[in-house]
Design a protein around this motif. Structure first.
Motif, mmCIF file in Angstrom:
data_model
loop_
_atom_site.group_PDB
_atom_site.id
_atom_site.type_symbol
_atom_site.label_atom_id
_atom_site.label_comp_id
_atom_site.label_asym_id
_atom_site.label_seq_id
_atom_site.Cartn_x
_atom_site.Cartn_y
_atom_site.Cartn_z
ATOM 1 N N THR A 1 42.310 38.986 41.431
ATOM 2 C CA THR A 1 42.190 37.927 42.442
ATOM 3 C C THR A 1 43.033 36.709 42.070
ATOM 4 N N ASP B 1 46.355 28.828 57.229
ATOM 5 C CA ASP B 1 45.060 29.426 56.867
ATOM 6 C C ASP B 1 44.739 29.263 55.397
ATOM 7 N N GLU C 1 43.053 27.097 53.741
ATOM 8 C CA GLU C 1 41.668 26.791 53.412
ATOM 9 C C GLU C 1 40.783 28.035 53.519
ATOM 10 N N LYS C 2 41.038 28.861 54.536
ATOM 11 C CA LYS C 2 40.255 30.081 54.711
ATOM 12 C C LYS C 2 40.500 31.048 53.554
ATOM 13 N N LYS C 3 41.777 31.203 53.170
ATOM 14 C CA LYS C 3 42.100 32.114 52.060
ATOM 15 C C LYS C 3 41.533 31.595 50.752
ATOM 16 N N LEU C 4 41.596 30.280 50.570
ATOM 17 C CA LEU C 4 41.046 29.692 49.350
ATOM 18 C C LEU C 4 39.545 29.939 49.258
ATOM 19 N N GLU C 5 38.893 29.858 50.418
ATOM 20 C CA GLU C 5 37.446 30.117 50.443
ATOM 21 C C GLU C 5 37.149 31.579 50.105
ATOM 22 N N GLU C 6 37.967 32.513 50.633
ATOM 23 C CA GLU C 6 37.752 33.934 50.336
ATOM 24 C C GLU C 6 37.949 34.228 48.857
ATOM 25 N N TYR C 7 39.046 33.651 48.279
ATOM 26 C CA TYR C 7 39.278 33.846 46.847
ATOM 27 C C TYR C 7 38.132 33.271 46.027
ATOM 28 N N SER C 8 37.669 32.096 46.425
ATOM 29 C CA SER C 8 36.580 31.446 45.686
ATOM 30 C C SER C 8 35.310 32.288 45.773
ATOM 31 N N ASN C 9 35.016 32.803 46.988
ATOM 32 C CA ASN C 9 33.814 33.629 47.143
ATOM 33 C C ASN C 9 33.876 34.889 46.288
ATOM 34 N N THR C 10 35.073 35.482 46.225
ATOM 35 C CA THR C 10 35.223 36.691 45.396
ATOM 36 C C THR C 10 34.953 36.390 43.928
#
Length: 485
Positions: free
Chosen positions: A290, A304, A306-315
């Protein structure tokens, strides 16, 4: 049927079977011997009679006033044949060289049942025989016969006629002797059988008495108490050896019990360490992938971002939570993180698990956007990542021109199904039964716990996992578990 497993019963039965078997064998040998002797007796008796009759016939040929040829045979033996019959008490028939009857010793007022012509096989057998002699055995009306055929010759050994002597095998005397002998043997073996029953009973009781005492002591042996030694006097050398071995074992048991407990604790720690190491490695790998993906694909100008950053953070947070739960479980001697029954979208979680992989040959397909099931989120991700990682490893081993991994999610009856298909190296036939075994691996690194743990997780949720594989072409894993309808 419990008594059939008793050593005492087996010893008793074995001795009886030996006696009975020996009696049957000797009876069979006796019958065979009598039959052989009967055959030899009849064969030699027929030969003796034939020799004596031929001497009478030769004497008649020498003293006759008729010319000695085939046509005069009926005249030469017109009355002489009855005299020979009375002397030797045996019927005789004379045939010409073509097999036609010339003269018979049967009285003319009896109904003549004699064959007037010899069968062709008899003439052929005589002609092809080196001794010019042929004996035929046959049974008629329940009576066994021997029929002897030989040539009658003149003084120059020229064949004149064929002599036939039918002989009845009367075994009445021999059968009587056989019956009397078998009767005597029967009485003897009945007596021996009674003696064998008594001996085998007391012998088996003597042998098993010591074994019963040893068996009782062994049954009472425990690791958590002090065990007593066996003391048995007046026994056989083999039983004494067994007793001494048991006593030595009891002496060593006290010292080995503590060592055994220590070894078991150490083995348990080692097994737990292997499992924990493997479980920690699982989240570390996707975390590393990741971060690498984030470094490579991050673009601050992406709308996008912020959205990708959120997905990486969630992972990352999910994997960190997994490591935290593993550490908590290890510290309390518990199993791997306990399952949490969550209602989740299998399609969404599968896509999320695949996002950590950078390989461009991984393809995802889903027949539906929502497929709801009860499953632990973290453990479902672990199942998917383990299967995909195995497929990647299989492809790396084969290195095909067009590598491909297909992950599919679809409903099947009351189940949600996830399949992971690759065109990797496949599983060899000898390893197919070992794939889900703990510690089995074909990799040069790793503990071999991945697929075994996947199977355990899936079965915990009342699911199933199996695979189809063809060596050199690829493998397909199929995971099915109940979905919410």
């Amino acid at each position: 049927m419990r008594f059939t497993k008793s050593l005492r019963f087996r010893i008793f039965l074995s001795m009886l079977l030996i006696v009975i078997g020996a009696s049957i064998l000797i009876a069979a040998v006796t019958i065979y011997q009598y039959r052989e002797e009967a055959e030899d007796y009849h064969r030699e008796r027929l030969l003796r009679k034939e020799t004596a009759i031929r001497e009478n016939i030769n004497y008649a040929l020498k003293t006759t006033t008729y010319p000695v040829d085939t046509q005069n045979i009926p005249l030469i033996f017109k009355d002489k044949i009855y005299e020979i019959k009375n002397i030797h008490n045996l019927e005789l028939y004379l045939y010409d060289l073509e097999g036609n009857l010339l003269k018979s010793s049967k009285a003319t007022f009896y109904k003549d049942t004699t064959d007037t012509t010899l069968p062709d096989y008899v003439i052929d057998a005589l002609e092809n025989s080196q001794t010019k002699h042929f004996v035929e055995q046959f049974t008629e009306d329940g009576q066994e016969y021997q029929s002897s055929y030989s040539y009658i010759t003149d003084s120059y050994f020229k064949p004149l006629a064929i002599l036939n002597l039918p002989y009845i095998e009367d075994d009445g005397f021999l059968n009587k002797e056989l019956k009397e002998n078998l009767t005597r043997l029967g009485y003897a073996y009945i007596f021996m059988l009674l003696i064998a029953i008594a001996i085998s009973y007391f012998l088996s009781k003597y042998i098993t008495r010591s074994l019963n005492a040893i068996s009782q002591k062994i049954t009472e042996t425990r690791l958590n108490k002090r065990n007593k030694r066996i003391l048995i006097n007046d026994t056989t050398q083999e039983i004494s050896t067994l007793v001494n071995a048991y006593n030595r074992m009891i002496d060593e048991l006290e010292s080995s019990a503590a060592q055994l407990a220590a070894n078991e604790r150490e083995a348990a720690w080692r097994e737990m360490a292997k499992q924990v190491a493997h479980e920690i490695k699982n989240p570390l790998t996707p975390m590393r992938l990741t971060v690498q993906s984030f470094q490579r694909k991050f673009n601050p100008n992406d709308p996008d971002v912020e959205k990708k950053l959120e997905e990486y953070s969630n992972t990352l947070i999910q994997q960190i939570d997994t490591m935290s739960s593993i550490a908590s479980a290890f510290s309390t001697y518990a199993q791997m993180p306990a399952q949490q029954d969550e209602t989740l979208n299998v399609v969404k979680i599968t896509k999320l698990a695949l996002d950590i992989f950078n390989e461009d040959y991984i393809y995802f397909f889903s027949e539906e956007d929502n497929l709801i099931a009860k499953f632990d989120r973290t453990q479902l991700i672990r199942v998917i990542t383990n299967l995909v990682k195995n497929s990647i490893h299989a492809i790396e081993q084969r290195a095909p021109d067009h590598p491909r991994i297909e992950v599919r999610v679809y409903p099947e009856g009351a189940n949600a199904v996830i399949t992971v298909q690759d065109n990797g190296i496949g599983v060899v036939e000898a390893n197919k039964t070992k794939v889900f075994e703990p510690k089995f691996t074909t990799k040069t690194s790793g503990m071999g716990l991945g697929l075994g743990m996947v199977k355990k997780i899936v079965e915990t949720y009342e699911g199933s996992i199996y695979f189809n594989s063809e060596e050199g072409k690829g493998t397909t894993f199929k995971v099915a578990f109940p979905r919410k309808l």
